[in-house]
Structure formats: structure tokens, C-alpha cells
Design an enzyme around this catalytic site. Structure first.
Site, PDB file in Angstrom:
ATOM      1  N   ASN A   9       0.836  -1.201   0.000  1.00 37.86           N
ATOM      2  CA  ASN A   9       0.000   0.000   0.000  1.00 37.86           C
ATOM      3  C   ASN A   9       0.872   1.253   0.000  1.00 37.86           C
ATOM      4  O   ASN A   9       0.420   2.343   0.294  1.00 37.86           O
ATOM      5  CB  ASN A   9      -0.991   0.013   1.178  1.00 37.86           C
ATOM      6  N   ASN A  10       2.157   1.070  -0.342  1.00 38.15           N
ATOM      7  CA  ASN A  10       3.085   2.198  -0.467  1.00 38.15           C
ATOM      8  C   ASN A  10       2.843   2.867  -1.820  1.00 38.15           C
ATOM      9  O   ASN A  10       3.138   2.303  -2.864  1.00 38.15           O
ATOM     10  CB  ASN A  10       4.528   1.689  -0.363  1.00 38.15           C
ATOM     11  N   ASP A  70      10.681  -6.450  -0.872  1.00 41.26           N
ATOM     12  CA  ASP A  70      11.258  -5.821   0.302  1.00 41.26           C
ATOM     13  C   ASP A  70      12.591  -5.258  -0.146  1.00 41.26           C
ATOM     14  O   ASP A  70      13.340  -5.912  -0.883  1.00 41.26           O
ATOM     15  CB  ASP A  70      11.438  -6.809   1.450  1.00 41.26           C
ATOM     16  N   PHE A 151      11.317   8.905  -3.180  1.00 43.34           N
ATOM     17  CA  PHE A 151      10.906   8.772  -1.790  1.00 43.34           C
ATOM     18  C   PHE A 151      12.024   8.123  -0.996  1.00 43.34           C
ATOM     19  O   PHE A 151      13.037   7.707  -1.561  1.00 43.34           O
ATOM     20  CB  PHE A 151       9.608   7.958  -1.677  1.00 43.34           C
ATOM     21  N   ASP A 154      16.067   8.346  -1.586  1.00 41.18           N
ATOM     22  CA  ASP A 154      16.368   8.822  -2.945  1.00 41.18           C
ATOM     23  C   ASP A 154      17.104  10.171  -2.994  1.00 41.18           C
ATOM     24  O   ASP A 154      17.969  10.361  -3.846  1.00 41.18           O
ATOM     25  CB  ASP A 154      15.086   8.908  -3.783  1.00 41.18           C
ATOM     26  N   LYS A 174      14.526   7.076 -13.402  1.00 44.34           N
ATOM     27  CA  LYS A 174      14.812   6.174 -12.278  1.00 44.34           C
ATOM     28  C   LYS A 174      14.476   4.732 -12.657  1.00 44.34           C
ATOM     29  O   LYS A 174      15.205   3.801 -12.335  1.00 44.34           O
ATOM     30  CB  LYS A 174      14.034   6.612 -11.036  1.00 44.34           C
ATOM     31  N   HIS A 179      17.070  -0.455  -8.612  1.00 45.28           N
ATOM     32  CA  HIS A 179      17.084  -1.825  -8.096  1.00 45.28           C
ATOM     33  C   HIS A 179      15.730  -2.504  -8.316  1.00 45.28           C
ATOM     34  O   HIS A 179      15.659  -3.654  -8.718  1.00 45.28           O
ATOM     35  CB  HIS A 179      17.440  -1.817  -6.608  1.00 45.28           C
TER      36      HIS A 179
END
Length: 195
Positions: A9-10, A70, A151, A154, A174, A179
Site C-alpha cells: 500500500n506504499n 522488500d 521517496f 532517494d 529512475k 534496483h
């Protein structure tokens, strides 16, 4: 069109992943599409463990193909920390710049600027089958906070070969080298060829 859930939910991660998924023949859902979904406790010892915990939890809850990531930053001046504790280390949004400036000060004092972002994605196809995809980008800590995009860490991370921090780049820039983009590319190739 097949549905796949990104267990997050990010909003920043969801935006990144949605952009990366646009060209694939999958309908990408996230926790924004489901009301009041609790998240499991992430008590793994590595990025891979926490990604699996969330991915399996999402699969069990929604009975759909599900993936989770993650990720975090590992900083030479912090002896490789914060790693899997990156989110907790940064704390709340209103304290973020204090922590980022503390990292910059440490890097300067120790003259150690190396850092890398790492992500692990776990895809759960069924309860007994998980596939992992990883991505890593090396770089250095900047001398000051720079940029308004992105965010987390960064604003202080400059990838190798670049002069801009992730925060100074557009999402498109980006997504060419992050990654998460590296890991998502591996995931999408797997989905295109194997599922």
C-alpha cells in the site's frame, strides 16, 4: 487479462511498479484495490524473507497470483546498515531530513560514501511455489539532500555513473536503472515466458 496482485500500500512503490507493468498483459492490482487489508509482521532476517512473508500472505488472502518486494539501502558509513530496517531507520516523514543529514555527516566524517540499494521480489504462484527475483544498484551518498522526486533515501543516493540523485530524476529515468526496475524486469520476463 490475468490479474496479479502487488502486495503493497506504499503509493510510491505502486506508482513505480504500475509504470513498469504498463507494457505487460496483466491487470496489476495492489492493496489500494482492497479495503482494510492488514499486513503481516515482517520478521525476516533478509529482504528475501520479508518479501516471501508478504507474498504468501497475499496469495492466501486473495487466492490470486501475488508478488511483494522488500528493499532497502546499505550504507558503508553505517557498516552496511540500515538494510532490512531501512523503513524504520528513516522514521516518520517529518523527521526524514534530520536522518538524511545525519547519514551525510557520518559519510563525510568517515570519508566513506559507498552505498547500494537492494530489492528482493517474491512471486507466489501457489501455496507451494515461490520464485524470487533480485535487483541491486550501487552508488554513493551525496554531499547534500538533492531533488524533489522519489521517496525514502532517494534524495541522498547517486547511482554509479550518474551525477543526479534518484530524487533529481524523473520516474522514467529512475525506472531505467533502479534496483526495483531490475527485479521487475526479471519478474516480467518470467511471467511472459513461464506463466
Amino acid at each position: 487479462m490475468k490479474e496479479i496482485i502487488f502486495f503493497s500500500n506504499n503509493k510510491n512503490k505502486i506508482q513505480e511498479i504500475s509504470n513498469l507493468f504498463m507494457k505487460f498483459n496483466y491487470k496489476l492490482l495492489s492493496l489500494n484495490d482492497f479495503k482494510d487489508t492488514a499486513s503481516p509482521i515482517e520478521n525476516g532476517k533478509a529482504f528475501k524473507d520479508n518479501a516471501k512473508i508478504k507474498s504468501v500472505y497475499g496469495y492466501k488472502k486473495f487466492n490470486k497470483m501475488c508478488f511483494a518486494d522488500d528493499s532497502g539501502i546499505c550504507i558503508e558509513a553505517l557498516n552496511g546498515a540500515p538494510g532490512i530496517n531501512s523503513k524504520q531507520y528513516l522514521g516518520s516523514e517529518n523527521k526524514k531530513n534530520v536522518i538524511l543529514n545525519k547519514i551525510i555527516s557520518l559519510a563525510k566524517n568517515k570519508n566513506k560514501y559507498k552505498a547500494f540499494f537492494e530489492t528482493s521480489i517474491c512471486l507466489t504462484l501457489n501455496i507451494d511455489k515461490q520464485i524470487f527475483f533480485s535487483g541491486k544498484v550501487c552508488g554513493k551518498i551525496s554531499l547534500k539532500i538533492r531533488g524533489n522526486h522519489g521517496f525514502g533515501y532517494d534524495p541522498i543516493f547517486i547511482p554509479d555513473g550518474m551525477n543526479l540523485t534518484f530524487s533529481e530524476m524523473s520516474l522514467h529515468q529512475k525506472n531505467l536503472l533502479s534496483h526495483r526496475a531490475i527485479a521487475i524486469k526479471k519478474l516480467s520476463e518470467y511471467l511472459a515466458n513461464s506463466v
